[in-house]
Scaffold this motif. Sequence first.
Motif, mmCIF file in Angstrom:
data_model
loop_
_atom_site.group_PDB
_atom_site.id
_atom_site.type_symbol
_atom_site.label_atom_id
_atom_site.label_comp_id
_atom_site.label_asym_id
_atom_site.label_seq_id
_atom_site.Cartn_x
_atom_site.Cartn_y
_atom_site.Cartn_z
ATOM 1 N N ASP A 189 -18.333 -41.898 -18.341
ATOM 2 C CA ASP A 189 -18.328 -40.863 -19.373
ATOM 3 C C ASP A 189 -17.017 -40.837 -20.142
ATOM 4 O O ASP A 189 -16.964 -40.372 -21.289
ATOM 5 C CB ASP A 189 -18.577 -39.485 -18.746
ATOM 6 N N ALA A 190 -15.940 -41.310 -19.519
ATOM 7 C CA ALA A 190 -14.632 -41.311 -20.181
ATOM 8 C C ALA A 190 -14.463 -42.489 -21.133
ATOM 9 O O ALA A 190 -13.514 -42.513 -21.917
ATOM 10 C CB ALA A 190 -13.521 -41.336 -19.130
ATOM 11 N N LEU A 191 -15.381 -43.457 -21.096
ATOM 12 C CA LEU A 191 -15.266 -44.617 -21.984
ATOM 13 C C LEU A 191 -15.619 -44.231 -23.416
ATOM 14 O O LEU A 191 -16.535 -43.443 -23.656
ATOM 15 C CB LEU A 191 -16.196 -45.741 -21.506
ATOM 16 N N GLU A 192 -14.904 -44.793 -24.348
ATOM 17 C CA GLU A 192 -15.128 -44.493 -25.761
ATOM 18 C C GLU A 192 -16.543 -44.884 -26.168
ATOM 19 O O GLU A 192 -17.007 -45.982 -25.885
ATOM 20 C CB GLU A 192 -14.108 -45.248 -26.610
ATOM 21 N N GLY A 193 -17.223 -43.964 -26.816
ATOM 22 C CA GLY A 193 -18.565 -44.226 -27.319
ATOM 23 C C GLY A 193 -19.675 -43.761 -26.412
ATOM 24 O O GLY A 193 -20.831 -43.696 -26.825
ATOM 25 N N VAL A 194 -19.350 -43.420 -25.157
ATOM 26 C CA VAL A 194 -20.373 -43.010 -24.195
ATOM 27 C C VAL A 194 -20.509 -41.487 -24.200
ATOM 28 O O VAL A 194 -19.515 -40.764 -24.112
ATOM 29 C CB VAL A 194 -20.037 -43.503 -22.772
ATOM 30 N N SER A 215 -25.282 -42.725 -26.256
ATOM 31 C CA SER A 215 -24.111 -42.750 -27.128
ATOM 32 C C SER A 215 -23.494 -41.355 -27.205
ATOM 33 O O SER A 215 -24.051 -40.376 -26.709
ATOM 34 C CB SER A 215 -24.514 -43.205 -28.533
ATOM 35 N N GLU A 216 -22.336 -41.281 -27.851
ATOM 36 C CA GLU A 216 -21.675 -39.982 -28.027
ATOM 37 C C GLU A 216 -22.558 -39.019 -28.811
ATOM 38 O O GLU A 216 -22.452 -37.790 -28.660
ATOM 39 C CB GLU A 216 -20.336 -40.157 -28.742
ATOM 40 N N GLU A 217 -23.443 -39.564 -29.656
ATOM 41 C CA GLU A 217 -24.352 -38.710 -30.432
ATOM 42 C C GLU A 217 -25.589 -38.327 -29.634
ATOM 43 O O GLU A 217 -26.530 -37.743 -30.177
ATOM 44 C CB GLU A 217 -24.780 -39.435 -31.710
ATOM 45 N N LYS A 218 -25.593 -38.654 -28.327
ATOM 46 C CA LYS A 218 -26.721 -38.379 -27.427
ATOM 47 C C LYS A 218 -27.986 -39.103 -27.894
ATOM 48 O O LYS A 218 -29.099 -38.581 -27.805
ATOM 49 C CB LYS A 218 -26.996 -36.867 -27.329
ATOM 50 N N LYS A 219 -27.776 -40.325 -28.351
ATOM 51 C CA LYS A 219 -28.889 -41.169 -28.777
ATOM 52 C C LYS A 219 -28.841 -42.473 -27.996
ATOM 53 O O LYS A 219 -27.960 -42.676 -27.159
ATOM 54 C CB LYS A 219 -28.827 -41.421 -30.283
ATOM 55 N N ALA A 220 -29.799 -43.344 -28.255
ATOM 56 C CA ALA A 220 -29.812 -44.628 -27.562
ATOM 57 C C ALA A 220 -28.506 -45.367 -27.827
ATOM 58 O O ALA A 220 -27.974 -45.348 -28.941
ATOM 59 C CB ALA A 220 -30.996 -45.463 -28.019
#
Length: 353
Positions: A189-194, A215-220
């Motif tokens: 979760d701390a990785l960029e983009g996740v 993704s950070e946008e809560k999408k695929a």
Amino acid sequence: MYEDRTQDVIVTEMLKNFGKDVRTDENSLAYNACVKTASELEDAYGDIMDIYDNMLPDTQDLSHLIAYAAERGITYHEETAPIVCGKFKQDIEIGEVFTCNDYTYTVEELISGYDYRLVCETPGTEANANLGELTPQDYVEDYQGGEITEILVPGTDDEDEEMFRERVMQSFKSTAFGGNKADYRLFIDALEGVGGCKPIRRDKESNWIYVWIVSEEKKAASSELVSKVQTVIDPEQNHGEGDGMAPMCHNVLIKSALTQSIEVKAIIEFDTGYSAETSETQIIEAVEKYFSSLRDAWESNELNDTIVRTARTEAAILNVEGVKDISVQLDGKDENVSLTYEYIPMLGGVTIE
């Protein structure tokens, strides 16, 4: 940093601010006042330097470094005393004190028979080679003799300060990772983009640990993001070798969460002055907000199904101004849609009738 902020320098700077008609020679009123202030300022600059030097581990003194390291779970190795085996010819009371050469020992516990464990009162490595006859410090009735025959645990000196500092600095270059579910989730979760993940333990028939991510946008997650996380956790070219963050023998596959598009059909009765044309944008936004909340909860929902509910969809639309009554179908059915743990719901459109 402030090595040049000495009393003499400060006094000279202060005296320059006086006018020409003011005496500034030594023992003048101005000079004496400035000297006293400059002395206090020099001490203050010294305190500031101490604070600055002790902010970070690469310049901290030992006491501050020990306290700093303790917060990271790193312990300073202080000196320890040698522990020896004393072989006697009779029973000895625990706590009895003996001397051997120039060192003093206290009986700590019985090992077996007449063999006792003694601890030296002198810490460090100095007494590590000390063997020989033990003489009681106080009177021992009918003492028949004893001697140190073996060093059970050698004494140690205080850890070298710079070696300790290096251990502390090295702790920033590695991260403890136990490989449990919480570890995977916290690290990924701390990785960029996740934007979230679900680590799934392997089945009995499988060698793979699956980790589903969004993704950070809560999408695929994109293929690039999946590849990036895969490389950090368990590189594809050598699964299970421990070359990534995953422990050895953890064969990990990173996968993007799957998406399911759900169409919403809404039969709406509007208040006077409202219609599908006037309210469509707000209705779509309301439904999307509900779907978004389900995606936000996807990670914490773990292995449970995500339920897209007709009632919650209707409630979202009913909050839109001008909507009087509502009936909703999801994917053409008057029932909830259930998605298994690896799926996130996506709004496939809203049809208003």
